[in-house]
Design a protein around this motif. Structure first.
Motif, mmCIF file in Angstrom:
data_model
loop_
_atom_site.group_PDB
_atom_site.id
_atom_site.type_symbol
_atom_site.label_atom_id
_atom_site.label_comp_id
_atom_site.label_asym_id
_atom_site.label_seq_id
_atom_site.Cartn_x
_atom_site.Cartn_y
_atom_site.Cartn_z
ATOM 1 N N UNK A 1 -12.100 -16.095 -4.082
ATOM 2 C CA UNK A 1 -13.052 -16.928 -4.793
ATOM 3 C C UNK A 1 -14.475 -16.420 -4.732
ATOM 4 N N UNK A 2 -14.819 -15.569 -3.757
ATOM 5 C CA UNK A 2 -16.183 -15.077 -3.615
ATOM 6 C C UNK A 2 -16.303 -13.597 -3.945
ATOM 7 N N UNK A 3 -15.190 -12.893 -4.095
ATOM 8 C CA UNK A 3 -15.212 -11.449 -4.270
ATOM 9 C C UNK A 3 -15.990 -11.077 -5.529
ATOM 10 N N UNK A 4 -16.995 -10.198 -5.348
ATOM 11 C CA UNK A 4 -17.743 -9.688 -6.475
ATOM 12 C C UNK A 4 -18.933 -10.551 -6.882
ATOM 13 N N UNK A 5 -19.086 -11.714 -6.274
ATOM 14 C CA UNK A 5 -20.185 -12.570 -6.680
ATOM 15 C C UNK A 5 -21.518 -12.111 -6.093
ATOM 16 N N UNK A 6 -21.432 -11.591 -4.850
ATOM 17 C CA UNK A 6 -22.643 -11.152 -4.185
ATOM 18 C C UNK A 6 -23.595 -12.281 -3.856
ATOM 19 N N UNK A 7 -23.037 -13.485 -3.692
ATOM 20 C CA UNK A 7 -23.906 -14.626 -3.401
ATOM 21 C C UNK A 7 -23.687 -15.123 -1.992
ATOM 22 N N UNK A 8 -24.743 -15.741 -1.468
ATOM 23 C CA UNK A 8 -24.648 -16.396 -0.179
ATOM 24 C C UNK A 8 -25.077 -17.837 -0.352
ATOM 25 N N UNK A 9 -24.252 -18.741 0.143
ATOM 26 C CA UNK A 9 -24.554 -20.163 0.021
ATOM 27 C C UNK A 9 -25.661 -20.574 0.968
ATOM 28 N N UNK A 10 -26.143 -21.769 0.776
ATOM 29 C CA UNK A 10 -27.201 -22.286 1.633
ATOM 30 C C UNK A 10 -26.749 -22.276 3.073
ATOM 31 N N UNK A 11 -27.566 -21.690 3.932
ATOM 32 C CA UNK A 11 -27.262 -21.691 5.346
ATOM 33 C C UNK A 11 -26.398 -20.535 5.804
ATOM 34 N N UNK A 12 -25.904 -19.689 4.870
ATOM 35 C CA UNK A 12 -25.033 -18.593 5.280
ATOM 36 C C UNK A 12 -25.825 -17.567 6.073
ATOM 37 N N UNK A 13 -25.235 -17.070 7.162
ATOM 38 C CA UNK A 13 -25.867 -16.045 7.979
ATOM 39 C C UNK A 13 -24.932 -14.844 7.980
ATOM 40 N N UNK A 14 -25.133 -13.917 7.026
ATOM 41 C CA UNK A 14 -24.245 -12.782 6.958
ATOM 42 C C UNK A 14 -22.814 -13.258 6.801
ATOM 43 N N UNK A 15 -22.580 -14.154 5.838
ATOM 44 C CA UNK A 15 -21.292 -14.830 5.674
ATOM 45 C C UNK A 15 -20.128 -13.862 5.792
ATOM 46 N N UNK A 16 -19.150 -14.258 6.581
ATOM 47 C CA UNK A 16 -17.904 -13.500 6.632
ATOM 48 C C UNK A 16 -17.600 -12.959 7.998
ATOM 49 N N UNK A 17 -16.535 -12.155 8.055
ATOM 50 C CA UNK A 17 -16.140 -11.529 9.291
ATOM 51 C C UNK A 17 -15.518 -12.498 10.261
ATOM 52 N N UNK A 18 -15.883 -12.368 11.526
ATOM 53 C CA UNK A 18 -15.274 -13.199 12.560
ATOM 54 C C UNK A 18 -15.605 -14.683 12.364
ATOM 55 N N UNK A 19 -14.709 -15.502 12.865
ATOM 56 C CA UNK A 19 -14.872 -16.953 12.749
ATOM 57 C C UNK A 19 -14.528 -17.598 14.081
ATOM 58 N N UNK A 20 -14.942 -18.841 14.218
ATOM 59 C CA UNK A 20 -14.499 -19.651 15.349
ATOM 60 C C UNK A 20 -13.859 -20.901 14.767
ATOM 61 N N UNK A 21 -12.633 -21.170 15.205
ATOM 62 C CA UNK A 21 -11.863 -22.326 14.748
ATOM 63 C C UNK A 21 -11.831 -23.350 15.867
ATOM 64 N N UNK A 22 -12.116 -24.608 15.546
ATOM 65 C CA UNK A 22 -12.006 -25.702 16.503
ATOM 66 C C UNK A 22 -10.861 -26.600 16.057
ATOM 67 N N UNK A 23 -9.889 -26.738 16.944
ATOM 68 C CA UNK A 23 -8.715 -27.577 16.679
ATOM 69 C C UNK A 23 -8.644 -28.587 17.823
ATOM 70 N N UNK A 24 -9.432 -29.633 17.711
ATOM 71 C CA UNK A 24 -9.644 -30.574 18.818
ATOM 72 C C UNK A 24 -8.884 -31.875 18.593
ATOM 73 N N UNK A 25 -8.108 -32.281 19.608
ATOM 74 C CA UNK A 25 -7.456 -33.572 19.572
ATOM 75 C C UNK A 25 -6.352 -33.699 18.543
ATOM 76 N N UNK A 26 -5.674 -32.606 18.217
ATOM 77 C CA UNK A 26 -4.679 -32.645 17.140
ATOM 78 C C UNK A 26 -3.290 -32.220 17.580
#
Length: 312
Positions: free
Chosen positions: A175-200
């Motif tokens: 959905x983002x490939x080729x757009x070259x855009x960064x949404x509000x608040x993005x800091x070098x969007x992409x790459x590593x992530x942190x997932x929180x799966x709390x209480x599930x």
């Protein structure tokens, strides 16, 4: 992930609101907790702003549930907040709140507001959460959040994340490939992530937990973190020497615990699913870390645990 507003999720939010009402010696600050609660839970949360009422409410809850769900919820929140901030400080550029419920980290953690956050939850549950966010959170504090409706028992989590713009292993999301855009608040969007799966996990089937972890391992970039909570299996089957297990209480609310893990085999369990265990603490351990230095001797559960895994 429930298809209605979870009573236990409301309880945990109430516990966060009560802790936030402390004027001194509090370990978390969640100003959204009280605003996300309605009805009698909202009344209790607002009453807790009066010190005497808060102290009385804490004493009542700790006597009623001697296993310590209140303090356990508070210290697990504090620990997970720190783990998220650590991952973002180390370069993670995306946050996934899996089974988000009333989680407010996307709005209250400054570090999370500088990256793209994906709130994932059951479609019906998410309708309630979105309404609360739109009513209670200023627009400028939620522009970086994308809501992703997913039923973990039926839907493909990885496909849903990628369709929402998550950048996973193998390159930019379609959905983002080729757009070259960064949404509000993005800091070098992409790459590593942190997932929180709390209480599930303790409300799912073994198959659903297995499938979710495998799909996360497949879609997350190497070095990403998955922070999740789980219940010691010995507390579910009665083989452990645990006091004050509150399994009967959640069952009465129609939300029985259905899944647990043996901490001794957790490293091997995660290894089979493409992850390495990097941390595993009970909420009692977390209470010793955060509450005891403040002189707060409050019950917390040794059978409720917080783990962090790193994707290989």
């Amino acid at each position: 992930m429930l298809n209605r507003t979870s009573r236990t999720a409301q309880h945990v939010t109430l516990f966060r609101a009560i802790e936030t009402a402390r004027r001194r010696d509090r370990v978390i600050d969640d100003p959204y907790a009280v605003t996300f609660l309605t009805g009698r839970y909202g009344l209790l949360a607002r009453a807790a702003r009066v010190p005497a009422a808060r102290r009385g409410l804490e004493r009542y809850l700790d006597r009623r549930f001697p296993g310590g769900p209140r303090a356990s919820a508070v210290v697990r929140t504090r620990l997970i907040d720190g783990l998220v901030e650590d991952s973002l400080a180390a370069g993670a550029g995306q946050v996934v709140l899996l089974g988000a419920g009333y989680d407010s980290r996307a709005y209250r953690l400054a570090a999370a507001r500088s990256v793209r956050v994906f709130e994932v939850d059951h479609p019906a549950t998410q309708v309630t959460k979105r309404g609360l966010v739109e009513a209670r959170v200023p627009v400028e504090r939620r522009a970086h959040v994308r809501f992703v409706p997913v039923d973990l028992l039926r839907d493909d989590l990885a496909a849903a994340l990628l369709a929402a713009g998550f950048e996973g292993a193998g390159g930019p999301a379609a959905g983002d490939r080729g757009r070259g855009e960064q949404g509000a608040g993005d800091r070098g969007f992409g790459g590593r992530a942190v997932v929180v799966w709390e209480g599930v996990t303790n409300y799912l089937t073994a198959e659903a937990v297995d499938t979710t972890l495998r799909r996360l391992a497949g879609v997350l970039v190497s070095g990403s973190h998955v922070v999740f909570t789980y219940v010691d299996r010995a507390a579910l089957d009665g083989t452990g020497d645990f006091q004050g297990v509150w399994q009967d209480a959640v069952r009465r609310h129609g939300e029985p615990w259905t899944f647990g893990l043996d901490p001794a085999v957790l490293p091997a369990y995660l290894d089979e699913r493409g992850m390495d265990l990097t941390l595993d603490l009970s909420t009692r351990d977390a209470a010793d870390r955060y509450l005891v230095p403040l002189g707060r001797a409050e019950p917390a559960a040794p059978f409720y645990r917080i783990a962090r895994a790193e994707v290989r």
